[in-house]
Scaffold this motif. Structure first.
Motif, PDB file in Angstrom:
ATOM      1  N   GLN A   1       0.747  -1.120   0.103  1.00  0.00           N
ATOM      2  CA  GLN A   1      -0.113   0.010  -0.005  1.00  0.00           C
ATOM      3  C   GLN A   1       0.848   1.232   0.021  1.00  0.00           C
ATOM      4  OE1 GLN A   1      -2.808  -0.185   3.255  1.00  0.00           O
ATOM      5  NE2 GLN A   1      -3.590  -2.120   2.866  1.00  0.00           N
ATOM      6  N   PHE A   2       0.086   2.206  -0.201  1.00  0.00           N
ATOM      7  CA  PHE A   2       0.919   3.598  -0.290  1.00  0.00           C
ATOM      8  C   PHE A   2       0.043   4.671   0.542  1.00  0.00           C
ATOM      9  CE2 PHE A   2       2.796   1.233  -3.647  1.00  0.00           C
ATOM     10  CZ  PHE A   2       4.162   1.902  -3.779  1.00  0.00           C
ATOM     11  N   ILE A   3       0.684   5.901   0.767  1.00  0.00           N
ATOM     12  CA  ILE A   3      -0.283   6.767   1.622  1.00  0.00           C
ATOM     13  C   ILE A   3      -0.055   8.001   0.763  1.00  0.00           C
ATOM     14  CG2 ILE A   3      -0.471   8.188   3.607  1.00  0.00           C
ATOM     15  CD1 ILE A   3       1.256   5.804   5.044  1.00  0.00           C
ATOM     16  N   LEU A   4      -1.384   8.358   0.167  1.00  0.00           N
ATOM     17  CA  LEU A   4      -1.468   9.468  -0.524  1.00  0.00           C
ATOM     18  C   LEU A   4      -1.899  10.779   0.428  1.00  0.00           C
ATOM     19  CD1 LEU A   4      -1.909  10.947  -3.338  1.00  0.00           C
ATOM     20  CD2 LEU A   4      -4.507  10.702  -2.801  1.00  0.00           C
ATOM     21  N   SER A   5      -1.455  11.857   0.558  1.00  0.00           N
ATOM     22  CA  SER A   5      -1.564  12.674   1.713  1.00  0.00           C
ATOM     23  C   SER A   5      -1.799  14.139   0.923  1.00  0.00           C
ATOM     24  CB  SER A   5      -0.368  12.848   2.834  1.00  0.00           C
ATOM     25  OG  SER A   5       0.669  13.487   1.978  1.00  0.00           O
ATOM     26  N   ALA A   6      -2.540  15.131   1.580  1.00  0.00           N
ATOM     27  CA  ALA A   6      -2.579  16.556   1.331  1.00  0.00           C
ATOM     28  C   ALA A   6      -2.463  17.217   2.614  1.00  0.00           C
ATOM     29  CB  ALA A   6      -4.126  16.677   0.796  1.00  0.00           C
ATOM     30  N   THR A   7      -1.466  18.219   2.663  1.00  0.00           N
ATOM     31  CA  THR A   7      -0.997  18.878   3.677  1.00  0.00           C
ATOM     32  C   THR A   7      -1.624  20.353   3.107  1.00  0.00           C
ATOM     33  OG1 THR A   7       0.838  17.687   4.263  1.00  0.00           O
ATOM     34  CG2 THR A   7       0.817  19.890   5.247  1.00  0.00           C
ATOM     35  N   PHE A   8      -2.619  20.636   4.449  1.00  0.00           N
ATOM     36  CA  PHE A   8      -2.959  22.143   4.276  1.00  0.00           C
ATOM     37  C   PHE A   8      -2.336  23.150   5.216  1.00  0.00           C
ATOM     38  CE2 PHE A   8      -5.902  18.613   3.119  1.00  0.00           C
ATOM     39  CZ  PHE A   8      -6.878  19.153   2.007  1.00  0.00           C
ATOM     40  N   ILE A   9      -1.865  24.025   4.576  1.00  0.00           N
ATOM     41  CA  ILE A   9      -0.904  24.887   5.267  1.00  0.00           C
ATOM     42  C   ILE A   9      -1.284  26.437   5.200  1.00  0.00           C
ATOM     43  CG2 ILE A   9       1.427  25.758   5.685  1.00  0.00           C
ATOM     44  CD1 ILE A   9       2.285  23.337   3.970  1.00  0.00           C
ATOM     45  N   PRO A  10      -2.075  26.847   6.308  1.00  0.00           N
ATOM     46  CA  PRO A  10      -2.698  28.219   6.094  1.00  0.00           C
ATOM     47  C   PRO A  10      -1.563  29.145   6.000  1.00  0.00           C
ATOM     48  CG  PRO A  10      -3.844  26.992   7.756  1.00  0.00           C
ATOM     49  CD  PRO A  10      -2.554  26.269   7.354  1.00  0.00           C
ATOM     50  N   GLN A  11      -1.379  30.332   5.439  1.00  0.00           N
ATOM     51  CA  GLN A  11      -0.448  31.181   5.156  1.00  0.00           C
ATOM     52  C   GLN A  11      -0.541  32.149   6.284  1.00  0.00           C
ATOM     53  OE1 GLN A  11       1.492  30.929   1.928  1.00  0.00           O
ATOM     54  NE2 GLN A  11       0.516  29.001   2.824  1.00  0.00           N
ATOM     55  N   ASP A  12      -1.725  32.342   7.376  1.00  0.00           N
ATOM     56  CA  ASP A  12      -1.450  33.087   8.477  1.00  0.00           C
ATOM     57  C   ASP A  12      -1.605  32.275   9.579  1.00  0.00           C
ATOM     58  OD1 ASP A  12      -2.449  34.697  10.550  1.00  0.00           O
ATOM     59  OD2 ASP A  12      -3.122  36.160   9.400  1.00  0.00           O
ATOM     60  N   PRO A  13      -0.783  32.078  10.567  1.00  0.00           N
ATOM     61  CA  PRO A  13      -0.914  31.358  11.561  1.00  0.00           C
ATOM     62  C   PRO A  13      -2.107  31.379  12.449  1.00  0.00           C
ATOM     63  CG  PRO A  13       0.853  32.888  12.098  1.00  0.00           C
ATOM     64  CD  PRO A  13       0.367  32.991  10.544  1.00  0.00           C
ATOM     65  N   SER A  14      -2.784  32.339  12.334  1.00  0.00           N
ATOM     66  CA  SER A  14      -4.068  32.326  13.237  1.00  0.00           C
ATOM     67  C   SER A  14      -5.184  31.481  12.569  1.00  0.00           C
ATOM     68  CB  SER A  14      -4.382  33.780  13.334  1.00  0.00           C
ATOM     69  OG  SER A  14      -4.960  34.473  12.284  1.00  0.00           O
ATOM     70  N   LEU A  15      -5.079  31.258  11.124  1.00  0.00           N
ATOM     71  CA  LEU A  15      -6.195  30.513  10.443  1.00  0.00           C
ATOM     72  C   LEU A  15      -6.288  29.138  10.722  1.00  0.00           C
ATOM     73  CD1 LEU A  15      -5.489  31.986   6.854  1.00  0.00           C
ATOM     74  CD2 LEU A  15      -7.369  32.714   8.388  1.00  0.00           C
ATOM     75  N   HIS A  16      -7.631  28.787  10.971  1.00  0.00           N
ATOM     76  CA  HIS A  16      -8.001  27.301  11.388  1.00  0.00           C
ATOM     77  C   HIS A  16      -8.745  26.800   9.981  1.00  0.00           C
ATOM     78  CE1 HIS A  16     -11.641  29.259  12.992  1.00  0.00           C
ATOM     79  NE2 HIS A  16     -12.181  27.925  12.255  1.00  0.00           N
ATOM     80  N   LEU A  17      -8.585  25.439  10.039  1.00  0.00           N
ATOM     81  CA  LEU A  17      -9.595  24.760   8.968  1.00  0.00           C
ATOM     82  C   LEU A  17     -10.735  23.856   9.665  1.00  0.00           C
ATOM     83  CD1 LEU A  17      -6.358  23.580   7.028  1.00  0.00           C
ATOM     84  CD2 LEU A  17      -8.209  25.383   6.250  1.00  0.00           C
ATOM     85  N   TYR A  18     -11.622  23.410   9.036  1.00  0.00           N
ATOM     86  CA  TYR A  18     -12.638  22.698   9.750  1.00  0.00           C
ATOM     87  C   TYR A  18     -12.620  21.210   9.372  1.00  0.00           C
ATOM     88  CZ  TYR A  18     -15.034  27.220  10.014  1.00  0.00           C
ATOM     89  OH  TYR A  18     -15.359  28.295  10.526  1.00  0.00           O
ATOM     90  N   SER A  19     -12.978  20.277  10.489  1.00  0.00           N
ATOM     91  CA  SER A  19     -12.747  18.803  10.465  1.00  0.00           C
ATOM     92  C   SER A  19     -13.349  18.420   9.151  1.00  0.00           C
ATOM     93  CB  SER A  19     -13.756  18.572  11.731  1.00  0.00           C
ATOM     94  OG  SER A  19     -13.683  17.000  11.600  1.00  0.00           O
ATOM     95  N   LYS A  20     -12.781  17.178   8.730  1.00  0.00           N
ATOM     96  CA  LYS A  20     -13.085  16.375   7.590  1.00  0.00           C
ATOM     97  C   LYS A  20     -14.547  15.870   7.943  1.00  0.00           C
ATOM     98  CE  LYS A  20     -11.248  11.953   9.029  1.00  0.00           C
ATOM     99  NZ  LYS A  20     -12.433  11.154   9.358  1.00  0.00           N
ATOM    100  N   ASP A  21     -15.102  15.756   9.058  1.00  0.00           N
ATOM    101  CA  ASP A  21     -16.293  15.197   9.269  1.00  0.00           C
ATOM    102  C   ASP A  21     -17.514  15.857   9.511  1.00  0.00           C
ATOM    103  OD1 ASP A  21     -14.799  12.473   9.431  1.00  0.00           O
ATOM    104  OD2 ASP A  21     -14.255  13.046  11.492  1.00  0.00           O
ATOM    105  N   ILE A  22     -17.255  17.595   8.965  1.00  0.00           N
ATOM    106  CA  ILE A  22     -18.625  18.235   8.987  1.00  0.00           C
ATOM    107  C   ILE A  22     -19.162  18.120   7.678  1.00  0.00           C
ATOM    108  CG2 ILE A  22     -17.659  19.710  10.649  1.00  0.00           C
ATOM    109  CD1 ILE A  22     -17.465  21.908   8.422  1.00  0.00           C
ATOM    110  N   PRO A  23     -20.517  18.353   7.618  1.00  0.00           N
ATOM    111  CA  PRO A  23     -21.147  18.152   6.116  1.00  0.00           C
ATOM    112  C   PRO A  23     -20.858  19.091   5.119  1.00  0.00           C
ATOM    113  CG  PRO A  23     -22.905  18.225   7.847  1.00  0.00           C
ATOM    114  CD  PRO A  23     -21.620  18.560   8.769  1.00  0.00           C
ATOM    115  N   LYS A  24     -20.825  18.628   3.963  1.00  0.00           N
ATOM    116  CA  LYS A  24     -19.905  19.169   2.856  1.00  0.00           C
ATOM    117  C   LYS A  24     -20.626  20.741   2.634  1.00  0.00           C
ATOM    118  CE  LYS A  24     -18.143  15.574  -0.013  1.00  0.00           C
ATOM    119  NZ  LYS A  24     -17.771  15.160  -1.335  1.00  0.00           N
TER     120      LYS A  24
END
Length: 149
Positions: free
Chosen positions: A25-48
């Protein structure tokens, strides 16, 4: 890790990578890097569509006719947190980078194959949110599994 692609939109850089794992097997990854350290992202588990229209999930998805085959659920590098104010189910990752990973099988063969993945995300801080990026296609070239033997 082999870097397959990178894209930046709405103050978030996304890097797509591939590395080998066990059992062919292999691991495909996506790293999401906010350009401002105060930015947050939302969980993968919230609705689309978010919660009551708020937020968008952070996602890495294979195209429906991808030669790659997913063999696991999407995994996250950080545990999501409940917000201090409602809606409490609007889970966020801590501010900063987040990596989503998917165990995959590569296609047979010893050549490189054109493919694409899609990413979805929305970056916010206490001052507001950037427009969501929804199902953005990112072109990648993936190796056949025989290239790794």
């Amino acid at each position: 890790t082999l870097e397959l692609a990178a894209s930046t939109e709405n103050r978030v850089q996304v890097t797509i990578g591939l590395k080998s794992a066990e059992n062919g097997q292999f691991i495909l990854s996506a790293t999401f890097i906010p350009q401002d350290p105060s930015l947050h992202l939302y969980s993968k588990d919230i609705p689309k569509t978010g919660i009551n229209g708020l937020g968008r999930p952070t996602l890495l998805e294979l195209s429906k006719d991808s030669p790659m085959q997913a063999v696991s659920e999407l995994m996250e590098s950080a545990a999501p947190q409940s917000p201090a104010t409602p809606p409490l189910e609007l889970l966020t990752y801590p501010a900063g980078p987040v990596t989503l990973s998917l165990h995959i099988l590569l296609p047979n063969g010893n050549n490189w194959v054109n493919d694409e993945v899609t990413v979805t995300y929305m970056a916010c801080d206490e001052f507001g949110c950037r427009p969501p990026v929804q199902q953005k296609p990112i072109a990648i070239k993936i190796p056949g599994k025989e290239l790794f033997q």
